[in-house]
Design an enzyme around this catalytic site. Structure first.
Site, PDB file in Angstrom:
ATOM      1  N   ASP A 320     -12.618  38.087  62.901  1.00 30.07           N
ATOM      2  CA  ASP A 320     -13.314  36.861  63.277  1.00 30.07           C
ATOM      3  C   ASP A 320     -14.496  37.228  64.154  1.00 30.07           C
ATOM      4  O   ASP A 320     -14.292  37.623  65.286  1.00 30.07           O
ATOM      5  CB  ASP A 320     -12.388  35.853  63.945  1.00 30.07           C
ATOM      6  CG  ASP A 320     -11.341  36.495  64.876  1.00 30.07           C
ATOM      7  OD1 ASP A 320     -10.996  37.672  64.726  1.00 30.07           O
ATOM      8  OD2 ASP A 320     -10.885  35.774  65.774  1.00 30.07           O
ATOM      9  N   GLU A 513     -13.241  47.216  73.233  1.00 30.11           N
ATOM     10  CA  GLU A 513     -12.607  46.722  72.007  1.00 30.11           C
ATOM     11  C   GLU A 513     -13.375  47.145  70.763  1.00 30.11           C
ATOM     12  O   GLU A 513     -12.810  47.200  69.680  1.00 30.11           O
ATOM     13  CB  GLU A 513     -12.505  45.196  72.050  1.00 30.11           C
ATOM     14  CG  GLU A 513     -13.850  44.539  72.210  1.00 30.11           C
ATOM     15  CD  GLU A 513     -13.844  43.034  71.978  1.00 30.11           C
ATOM     16  OE1 GLU A 513     -12.879  42.506  71.445  1.00 30.11           O
ATOM     17  OE2 GLU A 513     -14.849  42.406  72.343  1.00 30.11           O
TER      18      GLU A 513
END
Ligand SMILES: *[C@@H]1O[C@H](CO)[C@@H](O)[C@H](O)[C@H]1NC(C)=O
Ligand SMILES: *[C@@H]1O[C@H](CO)[C@@H](O)[C@H](O)[C@H]1NC(C)=O
Length: 578
Positions: A320, A513
Site C-alpha cells: 500500500d 522500513e
C-alpha cells in the site's frame, strides 16, 4: 468491454442505492471505525498523521464519549470550532501508546552464535547492535486492554511480541514473518512461539489474521504467511506437540482465504481457482481517513465506496500503495485508479501454494493421511494454475493476471519471482529463466537494491524505493538454482543490499522500513506517511543475509560492490594484466 460494462453496472448500482453505505463499515466501533466523531476529528486534521487519533485510548466508556460528543455537535450545529474539538479529544482520550508497555524478551541473548559466522568485523559489530534492537521493539499489553477492551482500538494479545517500529507500535501480519526469522537467528524461539500463539488466537477469534493489531484493521488481512511461520518455528525447535495442538487453526486460516478471497479464472476452456486481495467493506480507512476522503472527493459520489474497498484491498496486499494496483482508471499514476481486486497476484498465490505444500507435510507428520492428501491435491492444483494463468514462458517469469482485461500485467515487480522463494515451481530450469528475466529488465544494474517497480509514481511501493522482504524473495529465490552463476548473482544482490543498509546505518544510526535506491541508498520516501525507523523486517532480512553469507559479505567498497557484469569485466582485466 466486459470490464467497462461491469464498472458501469457498479456505478449504476451505487447510484440506485444512492448512499455512502452500500458496503458495511470497516469495523464495528462507532469511535474508531466510522461515525461523526471520527469524521469530525480526522477532517479537522488535529494530528499530522491520521493514525494518531485512532490509536488513542478512551478515558471513559464509549457510550459516555458518544453522548458527550452528540451534545457538542448539536451545540455547534455540526461545525465545531477546532479549539473545542481539540479540547473534547483531550478530555475524552489519552495519548497514544499508553496501552503498550516496553518489554524485554526473556529469551534475549547478548551474543547469539550466528554472529561468529560473520567474518567482516564491522558487519559483525553491526549485527550485534541489530540484535540489541529487539529489546527496543518488544511490547506487551497493559491489563486494562483485557479488562476494558471497549476503550482501546488495540486488539488484545496474551503474549508479548515484537513490533515493526516507528508509527507501527502494534503487530503486523506479514512483517512478523521476517521478524521471526531474525528472532530465531537471535535464538529467541520462546518469543517467536508467543507471537505465533497470538496469531493462532486471532484466527480462533476472528477466523483470519487481521492486517495489524487494531480494530480498524479487522476486516482485511495481509499476505498469508502463518503456515510458513509455523514451519520456521518447527525447523528450529522440533516442537511437534505445538503443531498438533494448532494444525486445525492453520487449516481454518487457509479456509478463510479459500472462502473469502478466491476467484475462478477461465483460460482456454479450463477453469482455475486462484486467490486475490479483496475487502468488500466501505468507508475511508480510519487510520488514513482524511486522505481517503479527499481522494474520494475527486470521484462521483457513486464511485466512492468502490474506491474505498479497493484501497483496503491494496492495504491487504501489503503493497500500500503501488502502481501494481493502479489498473482501473485513465491515469495509471493516480491512486484513484486503484483496482486491487481485479488482479490475481503472483505473490499471494505463491504463498498459498507453499502453505498447501507445508500443510500436506504437517498432516503426514501427524499421521493424518486423508488431510495430507487433501492439501497435496490443493497444492498440485495451485501449481498447475500458476503455470497456466500466471507463468509466461517467453519472458521467463510469472505475472499478475488482470481478470477484467484477461491478460497478464507485464510490468516488473520483485513479486513476479515469488514462486521461486516459495518453492512453487516444478521445472528446475525456471530459476535460471528468472535470472535472464532480471537481466532483460536491467534489474541487476541497480547497485543499492532491487527496486519495487520501474515506475516512479510517488507511491511507496514503487521506484525508487526498495523493501527488505522483496530483496529476500529474489535473493533466496535465485539461491535455489544449481547454477553457480545464478548463485553468484544471488550473493551479489545480498552484498548490494547489506551495503545499502550498512552505509545508511553508519550515517544515521538507524534502520528503516524502506530505502531509496536512486540517490545512492537513503531512507525511502513517498506514500502516505514519513519513513519509519526500527525496523522489524529490515533487521530480520539483514540478519538472514549475514547468517547465510557472513563468510563472504564485506562492509567496505570493494570489487564486490560492482554489478555482476562489471565484476566479470574487472576479473577479466585483472587476469589480462596478470
Ligand atoms: C445548521 O446548519 C444548516 C446547514 O449547515 C442550516 O441549514 C441550519 O439552519 C442550521 N441550524 C441552526 C439551528 O442553526
Ligand atoms: C468471510 O465470509 C464469511 C461468509 O461469507 C463472512 O461471514 C465473513 O464475515 C467474511 N469475513 C470477512 C473478514 O470478511
Amino acid at each position: 468491454m466486459a470490464g467497462r460494462i461491469c464498472e458501469l453496472a457498479l456505478l449504476l448500482l451505487g447510484l440506485a442505492l444512492g448512499s455512502q453505505e452500500a458496503l458495511p463499515p470497516p469495523c464495528e466501533s462507532q469511535i474508531y471505525c466510522f461515525g461523526e466523531l471520527l469524521h469530525q476529528v480526522q477532517m479537522a486534521k488535529l494530528y499530522p498523521d491520521d493514525k494518531e487519533f485512532v490509536d488513542m485510548p478512551l478515558s471513559t466508556a464509549p457510550d459516555q464519549v458518544l453522548r458527550n460528543f452528540d451534545r457538542l455537535v448539536e451545540a455547534h450545529n455540526y461545525s465545531i470550532p477546532r479549539e473545542q474539538l481539540q479540547a473534547f479529544v483531550h478530555q475524552h482520550f489519552q495519548a497514544k501508546g499508553q496501552e503498550l508497555q516496553a518489554w524485554t524478551p526473556g529469551d534475549w541473548k547478548d551474543s547469539p552464535k550466528f554472529l561468529q559466522k560473520i567474518s567482516d568485523p564491522k558487519l559483525r559489530a553491526w549485527a550485534g547492535q541489530l540484535n540489541q534492537i529487539w529489546k527496543k521493539l518488544g511490547k506487551k499489553m497493559k491489563p486494562e486492554v483485557l479488562s476494558h477492551p471497549e476503550r482501546f482500538s488495540l486488539i488484545y494479545s496474551k503474549q508479548p511480541f515484537i513490533v515493526p517500529g516507528g508509527r507501527f507500535v502494534e503487530f503486523y501480519y506479514w512483517d512478523s514473518y521476517w521478524v521471526m526469522e531474525g528472532l530465531l537467528l537471535s535464538e529467541m524461539a520462546e518469543t517467536v512461539k508467543g507471537m505465533l500463539q497470538n496469531f493462532l488466537d486471532l484466527v480462533q477469534t476472528y477466523g483470519h489474521i487481521p492486517n495489524g493489531g487494531r480494530v480498524y484493521y479487522l476486516q482485511r488481512s495481509q499476505p498469508p504467511l502463518l503456515t510458513l511461520m509455523m514451519h520456521l518455528y518447527l525447523t528450529h525447535t522440533g516442537d511437534i506437540a505445538f503443531l498438533r495442538e494448532n494444525i486445525e487453526t492453520l487449516a481454518l486460516e487457509l479456509n478463510f482465504w479459500a472462502q473469502n478471497r478466491s476467484i475462478s479464472v477461465d483460460i482456454e476452456g479450463q477453469s482455475y481457482v486462484l486467490n486475490r486481495y479483496y475487502v468488500p467493506y466501505g468507508g475511508p480507512r480510519p487510520e488514513s481517513y482524511s486522505k481517503d476522503t479527499e481522494l474520494a472527493d475527486t470521484l462521483p459520489e457513486a464511485a466512492r465506496e468502490l474506491l474505498w474497498a479497493e484501497l483496503k484491498a491494496g492495504a491487504e496486499s501489503g503493497w500500500d500503495f503501488s502502481s501494481r494496483w493502479l489498473v482501473g482508471g485513465p491515469n495509471p499514476n493516480a491512486l484513484s485508479s486503484i483496482r486491487t481486486s481485479r488482479l490475481v497476484p503472483v505473490d499471494l498465490n505463491a504463498f498459498l501454494c507453499q502453505a498447501e505444500a507445508l500443510m500436506s507435510t504437517f498432516y503426514t507428520t501427524l499421521g493424518e493421511q486423508a488431510q495430507a492428501a487433501k492439501y497435496r491435491n490443493l497444492h498440485a492444483q495451485r501449481e498447475a494454475a500458476l503455470r497456466a494463468v500466471l507463468w509466461d514462458e517467453e519472458k521467463g517469469a510469472w505475472f499478475d493476471y488482470d481478470i477484467e482485461n484477461r491478460k497478464k500485467n507485464h510490468e516488473f515487480y520483485p513479486s513476479n519471482l515469488t514462486p521461486l522463494w516459495a518453492g512453487c515451481f516444478s521445472d528446475p530450469g525456471d530459476v535460471d529463466k528468472a535470472l535472464k528475466y532480471l537481466e532483460d529488465n536491467q534489474i541487476l544494474n541497480y547497485q543499492h537494491g532491487i527496486p519495487t517497480s520501474l515506475r516512479n509514481t510517488g507511491q511507496q511501493w514503487d521506484f525508487p524505493n526498495a523493501w527488505a522482504p522483496l530483496q529476500d524473495l529474489i535473493i533466496r529465490g535465485l539461491a535455489k538454482s544449481s547454477s553457480p552463476r545464478t548463485q553468484q548473482v544471488a550473493f551479489q544482490l545480498a552484498q548490494n543490499w547489506i551495503r545499502t543498509n550498512f552505509d545508511v546505518y553508519s550515517q544515521k544510526s538507524a534502520m528503516y522500513e524502506k530505502y531509496d535506491i536512486s540517490s545512492g541508498g537513503q531512507p525511502g520516501g513517498g506514500g502516505e506517511y514519513e519513513v519509519q525507523e526500527g525496523f522489524g523486517w529490515t533487521n530480520g532480512v539483514v540478519l538472514i543475509l549475514l547468517d547465510r553469507y557472513g563468510d563472504q559479505l564485506t562492509s567496505g567498497t570493494s570489487l564486490a560492490s560492482l554489478a555482476p557484469h562489471c565484476l566479470g569485466v574487472v576479473l577479466l582485466l585483472s587476469l589480462l594484466s596478470w
